[in-house]
Design a protein around this motif. Sequence first.
Motif, short mmCIF file in Angstrom:
data_model
loop_
_atom_site.label_atom_id
_atom_site.label_comp_id
_atom_site.label_asym_id
_atom_site.label_seq_id
_atom_site.Cartn_x
_atom_site.Cartn_y
_atom_site.Cartn_z
N ILE A 14 -3.58 -13.62 11.46
CA ILE A 14 -2.15 -13.09 11.99
C ILE A 14 -2.37 -13.22 13.70
O ILE A 14 -1.57 -13.51 14.35
CB ILE A 14 -1.96 -11.65 11.60
N ASP B 69 3.61 1.77 14.93
CA ASP B 69 2.10 1.69 14.36
C ASP B 69 1.14 1.93 15.36
O ASP B 69 1.39 1.81 16.56
CB ASP B 69 2.16 0.22 13.79
N LEU C 195 0.31 -8.52 4.11
CA LEU C 195 0.25 -9.96 3.89
C LEU C 195 -1.08 -10.29 3.52
O LEU C 195 -2.18 -10.02 4.00
CB LEU C 195 0.58 -10.90 5.28
N ARG C 196 -1.09 -11.37 2.55
CA ARG C 196 -2.12 -11.84 1.82
C ARG C 196 -2.04 -13.26 1.76
O ARG C 196 -1.04 -13.66 1.52
CB ARG C 196 -2.63 -11.18 0.39
N GLU D 37 -8.94 8.36 3.89
CA GLU D 37 -9.89 7.79 2.62
C GLU D 37 -10.52 8.74 1.98
O GLU D 37 -10.97 8.47 0.93
CB GLU D 37 -11.01 6.96 3.58
N TYR E 240 -6.76 4.33 1.69
CA TYR E 240 -7.28 4.05 0.26
C TYR E 240 -7.53 5.03 -0.64
O TYR E 240 -7.66 5.12 -1.75
CB TYR E 240 -8.88 3.38 0.49
N GLN F 266 1.03 -1.39 0.09
CA GLN F 266 -0.11 -0.07 -0.10
C GLN F 266 0.98 1.11 -0.02
O GLN F 266 1.79 1.41 0.83
CB GLN F 266 -0.80 -0.14 1.30
N PRO G 98 -3.89 -1.58 -0.79
CA PRO G 98 -2.60 -2.53 -0.93
C PRO G 98 -2.97 -3.54 -2.29
O PRO G 98 -3.87 -3.77 -2.78
CB PRO G 98 -2.99 -3.24 0.31
N GLU H 62 3.83 0.24 2.64
CA GLU H 62 3.56 -0.88 3.61
C GLU H 62 3.35 -2.19 3.14
O GLU H 62 2.43 -2.21 2.22
CB GLU H 62 2.60 -0.34 4.82
N PRO I 101 -5.58 -10.71 6.76
CA PRO I 101 -4.65 -10.92 7.89
C PRO I 101 -5.10 -10.96 9.29
O PRO I 101 -4.53 -11.72 10.18
CB PRO I 101 -3.52 -9.61 7.69
N ARG J 218 -5.60 4.72 12.26
CA ARG J 218 -6.43 4.78 11.33
C ARG J 218 -7.85 5.58 12.15
O ARG J 218 -8.63 6.13 11.59
CB ARG J 218 -6.99 3.64 10.57
N ASN K 7 5.39 -4.85 8.94
CA ASN K 7 4.95 -5.23 10.16
C ASN K 7 5.88 -6.32 11.00
O ASN K 7 5.97 -7.25 10.63
CB ASN K 7 3.51 -5.60 10.08
N1 LIG Z 1 -10.71 1.02 6.42
C1 LIG Z 1 -9.66 1.27 5.79
N2 LIG Z 1 -8.77 0.28 6.04
C2 LIG Z 1 -7.28 0.64 5.50
C3 LIG Z 1 -7.26 1.90 4.68
N3 LIG Z 1 -6.15 2.10 4.33
C4 LIG Z 1 -5.22 0.74 4.73
N4 LIG Z 1 -6.27 0.03 5.40
C5 LIG Z 1 -5.90 -1.23 5.94
O1 LIG Z 1 -5.43 -0.65 7.21
C6 LIG Z 1 -4.54 -1.80 7.72
C7 LIG Z 1 -3.21 -1.31 7.82
O2 LIG Z 1 -2.51 -2.05 8.40
P1 LIG Z 1 -2.10 -2.31 10.07
O3 LIG Z 1 -2.75 -1.18 10.68
O4 LIG Z 1 -0.47 -2.41 10.06
O5 LIG Z 1 -2.72 -3.41 10.46
C8 LIG Z 1 -2.47 -4.97 9.96
C9 LIG Z 1 -1.58 -5.47 10.51
O6 LIG Z 1 -1.54 -5.01 11.83
C10 LIG Z 1 -1.53 -6.75 10.20
N5 LIG Z 1 -0.83 -7.23 9.04
C11 LIG Z 1 -1.06 -7.20 7.98
N6 LIG Z 1 0.17 -7.47 7.19
C12 LIG Z 1 0.98 -8.03 8.22
C13 LIG Z 1 2.27 -8.64 8.31
O7 LIG Z 1 2.79 -8.93 7.36
N7 LIG Z 1 2.72 -9.00 9.57
C14 LIG Z 1 2.12 -8.53 10.78
N8 LIG Z 1 3.01 -8.78 11.72
N9 LIG Z 1 0.91 -7.94 10.64
C15 LIG Z 1 0.28 -7.84 9.49
O8 LIG Z 1 -2.94 -6.84 9.90
C16 LIG Z 1 -3.57 -5.60 9.77
C17 LIG Z 1 -4.64 -5.49 9.14
O9 LIG Z 1 -4.19 -5.51 7.73
P2 LIG Z 1 -4.88 -5.17 6.52
O10 LIG Z 1 -6.34 -6.07 6.68
O11 LIG Z 1 -4.04 -5.35 5.34
O12 LIG Z 1 -5.41 -3.97 6.59
C18 LIG Z 1 -4.60 -2.83 6.23
C19 LIG Z 1 -5.09 -1.91 5.51
O13 LIG Z 1 -5.48 -2.42 4.20
C20 LIG Z 1 -8.42 2.68 4.66
O14 LIG Z 1 -8.22 3.86 4.17
N10 LIG Z 1 -9.44 2.44 5.28
#
Ligand SMILES: Nc1nc2c(ncn2[C@@H]2O[C@@H]3COP(=O)(O)O[C@H]4[C@@H](O)[C@H](n5cnc6c(=O)[nH]c(N)nc65)O[C@@H]4COP(=O)(O)O[C@H]3[C@H]2O)c(=O)[nH]1
Length: 940
Positions: free
Chosen positions: A737, A840, A721-722, A900, A919, A705, A924, A718, A733, A864, A778
């Motif tokens: 996660i 974060d 993970l998917r 957003e 967004y 993203q 992402p 950033e 995630p 957020r 992350n």
């Molecule tokens: N509603 C809304 N959401 C937005 C917006 N912009 C970004 N997001 C979402 O917010 C999350 C941002 O990541 P995070 O706070 O680190 O929060 C992450 C992070 O804590 C964790 N995560 C994701 N990938 C990894 C990873 O590779 N390793 C670890 N440890 N945690 C991960 O999962 C959480 C969720 O990830 P995602 O579902 O990808 O969700 C991401 C992203 O898709 C927006 O404008 N509006």
Amino acid sequence: MKAGISFKLTGLVLAISVLPLFLYQVISFSATRNTIVDMATRHSTNLLNEQASHLSLQMAQIEDLIRNIESVDEIKQAVARVETANTKDTSFEFLSTQARIGYILSGYGSLKGLVSIDLFTRSGRHYHVGDTLNISGINRPLLGRLQSDTQAAGNAVAWHGIEDNVNSTSSKRKVIVASKMLNRLDGSGLKTEPLAMLQVNFDPEFVYRHFHEIESREGSTLLVVDAKRRLLFHPDSRLIGQSINPELARLVRGQQGSMMISLNEQPVALNFRMLPINGWYIVSLVPQATLLEPVSRIAQAGIVILLLSLLLIFLFIRLYSIHIINPLRAICDGFRDFQAGRLEPHWRLPKAQTLQELGELTSWFNAFLDRAQEREQAEANLRIAATAFEAQEGMVITDAEQIIIRVNQAFCDTTGYSSEEVTGQHIRLLQSGRHGAEFYREMWQAVAKTGSWQGEVWNRRKNGSHYPEWLTVTSVRNEHGQTTHYVGTMTDITLRKRAEEEIQRLAYFDPLTNLPNRRMLLDTLERAIARSTRNGQSGALLFIDMDNFKDLNDTQGHDKGDLMLQQVAQRLRQHTRGSDTVARLGGDEFVVLLEGLGDEIANAASHSKAVADKLLASLQADYVLGKHVHHSSCSIGVALFSGEENRIEDILKQADLAMYQAKSAGRNAVCFFDQGMQQTVDERAQLESSLREAIARNQLELHYQVQVNHAGMPVGAEALLRWHHPERGSIPPVQFIPLAEKGELIILLGNWVLETACRQLKEWSRHPASAELTLAVNISPRQFHQADFVQQVVETIARTGANPARLKLEITESMLLDHASITISKMEALKSRGIGFALDDFGTGYSSLAYLKRLPLDQLKIDRGFVCGLQQAGHDAAIVRTILALAETLDMAVIAEGVETIEQQELLASMGCHNYQGYFFGRPLPPEKFVQHHLLAEFA
Ligand SMILES: Nc1nc2c(ncn2[C@@H]2O[C@@H]3COP(=O)(O)O[C@H]4[C@@H](O)[C@H](n5cnc6c(=O)[nH]c(N)nc65)O[C@@H]4COP(=O)(O)O[C@H]3[C@H]2O)c(=O)[nH]1
């Protein structure tokens, strides 16, 4: 130094054998020598006598011959007639007279060895009988000398010795000559006048033939010397006629003689004998060496015998040493070493095989060592026994009637009695009264049967206090098997028992709250289930977890946390019955086990609910922790059980799940376990195993993203993970996660993400449009707290070749709270390699300012939730402002996430936040699409 027996023996043997032998040799040598010299002398004398006789006989024969001829008147008359006749007379009578003389003389020519008989008349006529010769060859001068010597001899036969033959043409050049004047009465008849000289020449070889034989036989020299000391005979014929050695001539005197002389500096035995007939001597000279040759042979034999004797003596002594001295020496050495304490304990002399007595002596010596060793062992045993008796353990010795006869100091120390106080007392003096008569009867029966007994006994000290001891009673029996004594060994086990109880307590109780621990709970639960099976009564397990306990610990310190846990334990005990079990599993987790809740499960549930509510209420009350008053709540999960269909682990897990359910429901709640919950749990388990496979099967992907600056230009991304599940599609995630974070799986995932992100960075570094982008990754708390996290990051960067300055690790506030100093040092270690850090979800936790200051952070990320609430009434805008001010103060960058809308962006910009993620700028995206959307223009 004392002489050894071997030395003395050698001396003795030499003294008693060699010395006499030597003396015997000397004496016998001397005697033999004398005897041999005597014998030789006698033999020589005899020989001389014999030869003298022989020679005298021959001489006598010659003399007889001469006298016989002389006595023949006819010859004298014939000679007288011839002498008176005219020299020119050739008458027949004259001639016949002459012939007659020759004839008479020839009648005597038969004597053996006779060379010739010559008659020389005064007128010079010569009559010759014997060897054939030319009569004209007469040695006149010699004849003259012979005639005068003959005349001088008067009526005696003149012995001239060896002379040249007067008949010089004779074959016998040298002859022994004897002569006699033939006389006649002159005319007056009163005087005699010489007529002629009668000369007999004798062959010396015939005379001395024997002498050669004798000389060669005896090895001596035989001489014949005439009255003028001239040699008549000598083995060396060249010397004949010469005078003998003057010294010898001086000694050869008288009728006979025998003596040792030195001749030519050689000792020589001289023996001589005079021939009475003519005063000649027969002389024998025998060198002493020749004489003593047999003696020296005897002496040599003696020396050989002496040497052989010495050899035999040496051999005898050697054998004696080996067979007698050596065993004796070995015994002496054995005694000496024994005395010096150098003897090996089991060393013994090998039995001497030589002499019976020595064999016995060796046996006695070995027996002596056996005894000594036994005695030594016995003494050592006594010493050991004495030391052992005074050991740490109490010891008591009684007689067969159990009357104490001896105790040691440890006994006195333990019981408080002195030795004098207990001696003579019955052992029952120590009985505490805690054991019945049966106990002691069994004990003594065991001792009687097996010889010993041991076990735990409570005894009584002198001061009346009781104490536990470990007692060993052993009977001492005589050779007839009768018990004569008892030995009691007693160890005061008061401390051990206390230690055991303490160990038990530590093993089964929680030291902080004194509540049973997990292990004890499991035991109790197992028994409760068994009881439930037996009596059909239901039970319930209440799993209690304090809400936000961690906050208290983190903010107020562990001391306060411990205090609160102790108060929780106290309240739980207060509000449960004595039959209920209250246990602490660890941390802020407690369990209450309720039993006997009836056979109706519904009743059991309602009863449990009532108890749970009561506990919930009680744990909600304020906690006074020193000066601090703390308010808390708890979440309680309840699992019911009835009979054996429930396994311990299942019940615990169910209660745990229910507790989580209660927590999810907003905390401070009671939740009962139901099957739906179980289903969720199972699904989670399923998910976890699928996730493991996902890594292996390449079902994971990183989406990126974009992060932009105030101008909307991409400055970074950033990594998110998917998971593309083959059946369930894309799984977000948040669903996997947190699950992975519960176990080790998150480490696996985290490493994969880091590796993939770094490779992406490397890839971007190849294109100018993306080379400057930073990539935020992350990091989960568990991953960060790995001991080798720093090393792993560094290795990953090195392996992939990514630029560490482009990598930004996103950490959350919560992970910073634990192990602050280690966290900071890890961050600094990575920072020193150029790696950046972003915090974060900033604002959702409780990071203290002071703490934040110490962290080497580069960026704060506004959560957020605050961005979302910016346009709504509330505190979010204020919080965002505060965060921005804080970041400025701490000299950190800020990025807002979850942007957003353009309004949100503008608002944030107006507040001073110029970096955005959300967004509004882009969702992402997989790497290719990320490039297409955000960097294509640049690439183009
Ligand atoms: N509603 C809304 N959401 C937005 C917006 N912009 C970004 N997001 C979402 O917010 C999350 C941002 O990541 P995070 O706070 O680190 O929060 C992450 C992070 O804590 C964790 N995560 C994701 N990938 C990894 C990873 O590779 N390793 C670890 N440890 N945690 C991960 O999962 C959480 C969720 O990830 P995602 O579902 O990808 O969700 C991401 C992203 O898709 C927006 O404008 N509006």
